[in-house]
Design a protein around this motif. Structure first.
Motif, PDB file in Angstrom:
ATOM      1  N   VAL A   1       0.838  -1.202   0.000  1.00 22.07           N
ATOM      2  CA  VAL A   1       0.000   0.000   0.000  1.00 22.07           C
ATOM      3  C   VAL A   1       0.873   1.252   0.000  1.00 22.07           C
ATOM      4  CG1 VAL A   1      -1.732   1.302   1.300  1.00 22.07           C
ATOM      5  CG2 VAL A   1      -1.877  -1.193   1.187  1.00 22.07           C
ATOM      6  N   SER A   2       1.921   1.235   0.809  1.00 22.05           N
ATOM      7  CA  SER A   2       2.840   2.366   0.879  1.00 22.05           C
ATOM      8  C   SER A   2       3.501   2.621  -0.467  1.00 22.05           C
ATOM      9  CB  SER A   2       3.903   2.106   1.949  1.00 22.05           C
ATOM     10  OG  SER A   2       4.847   3.150   1.973  1.00 22.05           O
ATOM     11  N   ASN A   3       3.963   1.562  -1.111  1.00 21.13           N
ATOM     12  CA  ASN A   3       4.609   1.702  -2.410  1.00 21.13           C
ATOM     13  C   ASN A   3       3.643   2.230  -3.476  1.00 21.13           C
ATOM     14  OD1 ASN A   3       6.990   0.775  -1.356  1.00 21.13           O
ATOM     15  ND2 ASN A   3       6.741  -1.319  -2.096  1.00 21.13           N
ATOM     16  N   CYS A   4       2.394   1.785  -3.395  1.00 18.50           N
ATOM     17  CA  CYS A   4       1.384   2.252  -4.360  1.00 18.50           C
ATOM     18  C   CYS A   4       1.181   3.759  -4.242  1.00 18.50           C
ATOM     19  CB  CYS A   4       0.062   1.523  -4.139  1.00 18.50           C
ATOM     20  SG  CYS A   4       0.051  -0.186  -4.710  1.00 18.50           S
ATOM     21  N   PHE A   5       1.074   4.243  -3.012  1.00 22.25           N
ATOM     22  CA  PHE A   5       0.901   5.682  -2.811  1.00 22.25           C
ATOM     23  C   PHE A   5       2.151   6.451  -3.251  1.00 22.25           C
ATOM     24  CE2 PHE A   5      -2.549   4.521   0.221  1.00 22.25           C
ATOM     25  CZ  PHE A   5      -3.544   5.323  -0.341  1.00 22.25           C
ATOM     26  N   ILE A   6       3.316   5.900  -2.960  1.00 23.70           N
ATOM     27  CA  ILE A   6       4.561   6.567  -3.343  1.00 23.70           C
ATOM     28  C   ILE A   6       4.682   6.661  -4.857  1.00 23.70           C
ATOM     29  CG2 ILE A   6       7.080   6.332  -3.381  1.00 23.70           C
ATOM     30  CD1 ILE A   6       6.858   5.167  -0.541  1.00 23.70           C
TER      31      ILE A   6
ATOM     32  N   ILE B   1       4.458   9.866  -7.288  1.00 20.44           N
ATOM     33  CA  ILE B   1       5.625  10.233  -8.099  1.00 20.44           C
ATOM     34  C   ILE B   1       5.249  10.389  -9.570  1.00 20.44           C
ATOM     35  CG2 ILE B   1       7.782   9.310  -9.056  1.00 20.44           C
ATOM     36  CD1 ILE B   1       8.411   8.299  -6.265  1.00 20.44           C
ATOM     37  N   THR B   2       4.518   9.423 -10.119  1.00 16.76           N
ATOM     38  CA  THR B   2       4.160   9.504 -11.539  1.00 16.76           C
ATOM     39  C   THR B   2       3.222  10.674 -11.806  1.00 16.76           C
ATOM     40  OG1 THR B   2       2.454   7.820 -11.112  1.00 16.76           O
ATOM     41  CG2 THR B   2       4.533   7.069 -12.063  1.00 16.76           C
ATOM     42  N   GLY B   3       2.295  10.926 -10.877  1.00 17.44           N
ATOM     43  CA  GLY B   3       1.421  12.080 -11.033  1.00 17.44           C
ATOM     44  C   GLY B   3       2.190  13.392 -10.943  1.00 17.44           C
ATOM     45  N   PHE B   4       3.105  13.482  -9.978  1.00 21.27           N
ATOM     46  CA  PHE B   4       3.905  14.695  -9.805  1.00 21.27           C
ATOM     47  C   PHE B   4       4.833  14.913 -10.991  1.00 21.27           C
ATOM     48  CE2 PHE B   4       7.750  16.828  -8.072  1.00 21.27           C
ATOM     49  CZ  PHE B   4       7.161  18.046  -7.761  1.00 21.27           C
ATOM     50  N   THR B   5       5.319  13.825 -11.572  1.00 20.48           N
ATOM     51  CA  THR B   5       6.193  13.941 -12.743  1.00 20.48           C
ATOM     52  C   THR B   5       5.449  14.560 -13.914  1.00 20.48           C
ATOM     53  OG1 THR B   5       7.436  11.987 -12.050  1.00 20.48           O
ATOM     54  CG2 THR B   5       7.656  12.661 -14.345  1.00 20.48           C
ATOM     55  N   GLU B   6       4.233  14.087 -14.158  1.00 24.04           N
ATOM     56  CA  GLU B   6       3.430  14.667 -15.232  1.00 24.04           C
ATOM     57  C   GLU B   6       3.089  16.121 -14.928  1.00 24.04           C
ATOM     58  OE1 GLU B   6       0.965  15.160 -18.663  1.00 24.04           O
ATOM     59  OE2 GLU B   6       2.767  14.046 -18.138  1.00 24.04           O
ATOM     60  N   LEU B   7       2.890  16.429 -13.660  1.00 20.85           N
ATOM     61  CA  LEU B   7       2.631  17.817 -13.265  1.00 20.85           C
ATOM     62  C   LEU B   7       3.835  18.705 -13.593  1.00 20.85           C
ATOM     63  CD1 LEU B   7       0.797  19.895 -11.837  1.00 20.85           C
ATOM     64  CD2 LEU B   7       1.884  19.220  -9.686  1.00 20.85           C
ATOM     65  N   THR B   8       5.040  18.220 -13.333  1.00 20.94           N
ATOM     66  CA  THR B   8       6.232  19.004 -13.659  1.00 20.94           C
ATOM     67  C   THR B   8       6.375  19.177 -15.167  1.00 20.94           C
ATOM     68  OG1 THR B   8       7.656  17.033 -13.653  1.00 20.94           O
ATOM     69  CG2 THR B   8       7.453  18.243 -11.594  1.00 20.94           C
ATOM     70  N   GLN B   9       6.033  18.115 -15.930  1.00 18.77           N
ATOM     71  CA  GLN B   9       6.087  18.221 -17.380  1.00 18.77           C
ATOM     72  C   GLN B   9       5.134  19.292 -17.896  1.00 18.77           C
ATOM     73  OE1 GLN B   9       7.732  16.433 -20.014  1.00 18.77           O
ATOM     74  NE2 GLN B   9       9.153  15.962 -18.364  1.00 18.77           N
TER      75      GLN B   9
ATOM     76  N   LEU C   1      -1.361   5.106 -13.480  1.00 12.19           N
ATOM     77  CA  LEU C   1      -0.278   4.229 -13.957  1.00 12.19           C
ATOM     78  C   LEU C   1       0.642   3.819 -12.815  1.00 12.19           C
ATOM     79  CD1 LEU C   1       1.381   3.067 -16.428  1.00 12.19           C
ATOM     80  CD2 LEU C   1       2.650   5.216 -16.340  1.00 12.19           C
ATOM     81  N   GLY C   2       1.065   4.781 -12.018  1.00 16.60           N
ATOM     82  CA  GLY C   2       1.952   4.463 -10.897  1.00 16.60           C
ATOM     83  C   GLY C   2       1.255   3.704  -9.798  1.00 16.60           C
ATOM     84  N   LEU C   3      -0.008   4.036  -9.562  1.00 13.16           N
ATOM     85  CA  LEU C   3      -0.755   3.452  -8.458  1.00 13.16           C
ATOM     86  C   LEU C   3      -1.115   1.989  -8.681  1.00 13.16           C
ATOM     87  CD1 LEU C   3      -2.083   4.385  -5.719  1.00 13.16           C
ATOM     88  CD2 LEU C   3      -4.186   4.674  -7.018  1.00 13.16           C
ATOM     89  N   VAL C   4      -1.616   1.667  -9.873  1.00 10.32           N
ATOM     90  CA  VAL C   4      -2.158   0.320 -10.101  1.00 10.32           C
ATOM     91  C   VAL C   4      -1.291  -0.558 -10.995  1.00 10.32           C
ATOM     92  CG1 VAL C   4      -4.505   1.187  -9.802  1.00 10.32           C
ATOM     93  CG2 VAL C   4      -3.570   0.988 -12.100  1.00 10.32           C
ATOM     94  N   VAL C   5      -0.259   0.021 -11.644  1.00 15.13           N
ATOM     95  CA  VAL C   5       0.585  -0.783 -12.544  1.00 15.13           C
ATOM     96  C   VAL C   5       2.019  -0.860 -12.022  1.00 15.13           C
ATOM     97  CG1 VAL C   5       1.473  -1.064 -14.887  1.00 15.13           C
ATOM     98  CG2 VAL C   5      -0.834  -0.172 -14.528  1.00 15.13           C
TER      99      VAL C   5
ATOM    100  N   ALA D   1       3.604   0.319  -9.304  1.00 17.66           N
ATOM    101  CA  ALA D   1       3.861   0.003  -7.886  1.00 17.66           C
ATOM    102  C   ALA D   1       3.725  -1.486  -7.567  1.00 17.66           C
ATOM    103  CB  ALA D   1       2.951   0.831  -6.988  1.00 17.66           C
ATOM    104  N   PRO D   2       2.580  -2.128  -7.879  1.00 19.41           N
ATOM    105  CA  PRO D   2       2.480  -3.565  -7.555  1.00 19.41           C
ATOM    106  C   PRO D   2       3.503  -4.426  -8.285  1.00 19.41           C
ATOM    107  CG  PRO D   2       0.317  -2.629  -8.023  1.00 19.41           C
ATOM    108  CD  PRO D   2       1.323  -1.609  -8.439  1.00 19.41           C
ATOM    109  N   VAL D   3       3.725  -4.121  -9.582  1.00 16.28           N
ATOM    110  CA  VAL D   3       4.676  -4.917 -10.365  1.00 16.28           C
ATOM    111  C   VAL D   3       6.082  -4.809  -9.780  1.00 16.28           C
ATOM    112  CG1 VAL D   3       5.828  -5.119 -12.602  1.00 16.28           C
ATOM    113  CG2 VAL D   3       3.348  -4.829 -12.492  1.00 16.28           C
ATOM    114  N   LEU D   4       6.530  -3.575  -9.534  1.00 10.75           N
ATOM    115  CA  LEU D   4       7.882  -3.377  -9.015  1.00 10.75           C
ATOM    116  C   LEU D   4       8.029  -3.898  -7.593  1.00 10.75           C
ATOM    117  CD1 LEU D   4       8.675   0.192 -10.392  1.00 10.75           C
ATOM    118  CD2 LEU D   4       9.402  -2.021 -11.312  1.00 10.75           C
ATOM    119  N   HIS D   5       6.994  -3.772  -6.795  1.00  4.53           N
ATOM    120  CA  HIS D   5       7.029  -4.263  -5.415  1.00  4.53           C
ATOM    121  C   HIS D   5       7.327  -5.762  -5.376  1.00  4.53           C
ATOM    122  CE1 HIS D   5       5.838  -4.864  -1.210  1.00  4.53           C
ATOM    123  NE2 HIS D   5       5.117  -5.879  -1.642  1.00  4.53           N
ATOM    124  N   TYR D   6       6.550  -6.528  -6.138  1.00  2.79           N
ATOM    125  CA  TYR D   6       6.735  -7.985  -6.119  1.00  2.79           C
ATOM    126  C   TYR D   6       7.970  -8.409  -6.903  1.00  2.79           C
ATOM    127  CZ  TYR D   6       2.169  -8.441  -3.951  1.00  2.79           C
ATOM    128  OH  TYR D   6       1.114  -8.356  -3.073  1.00  2.79           O
TER     129      TYR D   6
END
Length: 216
Positions: free
Chosen positions: A47-52, A56-64, A94-98, A100-105
């Motif tokens: 859960v922590s990784n999903c939020f992180i 991050i991916t949302g903030f990255t698009e915001l910076t773009q 993308l970061g929340l549901v794709v 994060a879980p993939v990279l976590h496991y």
């Protein structure tokens, strides 16, 4: 007169004492928040990784988009007159549901399969990360984002044909040294922080590639 002088001499002491109390409270509050965050992460790493990663991916698009709006208003031929909230939501999703879980496991599997950090093991981890995970993950990135944008299957294939190879080359150039540092020197408990910082840079690259028109 004497009372007045005594009163005036007390004021700096009161101010200094208040300042010390505020500083002590601030340090304690920050430490308390850090401890609670660490405790939550240890109990709920997924859960922590999903939020992180979602953040991050949302903030990255915001910076773009901020760069497009405020600094360089011509990444592509399309003008951006205001923030694209739908795009922000797509990257956050993308970061929340794709990612994060993939990279976590995935990293948990690699650390359990190859617990050592010798040079040979690190090379194996980097190669597996690039080939086994990198290719399908980048392909899914374009398919997922194009699907959310409402593109057809043929448009998704065209997007992959134009951009996947360039993305893989850029990803390899970035992640081979980054993951070598990660697997060689970073402790598993601190891996999420290091990967998060790397992900911010990488998603900026992906966001640029996604917006580029390769037909020119």
């Amino acid at each position: 007169m004497k009372i007045r002088r005594t009163y005036l001499s007390i004021i700096p002491r009161i101010f200094l004492s208040s300042h010390n109390h505020i500083r002590t409270f601030s340090v304690y509050s920050v430490r308390n928040i850090k401890e609670k965050c660490a405790k939550f992460h240890n109990k709920n790493p997924l859960v922590s990784n999903c939020f992180i990663y979602g953040g991050i991916t949302g903030f990255t698009e915001l910076t773009q988009q901020t760069v497009q709006l405020k600094l360089v208003p011509y990444w592509t031929d399309k003008e951006l007159s205001s923030y694209d909230l739908a795009s922000l939501a797509r990257y956050t999703c993308l970061g929340l549901v794709v990612f994060a879980p993939v990279l976590h496991y995935w990293y948990r599997f690699l650390d359990r399969k190859y617990p050592s950090n010798t040079k040979i093991v690190v090379m194996k981890k980097v190669a597996l990360d690039l080939i086994v995970l990198g290719i399908p993950l980048y392909a899914f990135f374009y398919a997922f984002m194009c699907g959310l944008e409402g593109n057809s299957f043929q448009q998704i294939l065209k997007e992959l044909e134009k951009k996947l190879l360039a993305t893989l080359l850029a990803g390899a150039a970035f992640w081979v040294p980054a993951q070598t540092i990660n697997f060689r020197f970073i402790q598993p408990s601190a891996r999420i922080l290091f990967i998060s910082l790397c992900t911010f840079i990488e998603v900026n690259i992906l966001s640029v590639l996604k917006k580029m028109d390769f037909d020119d």
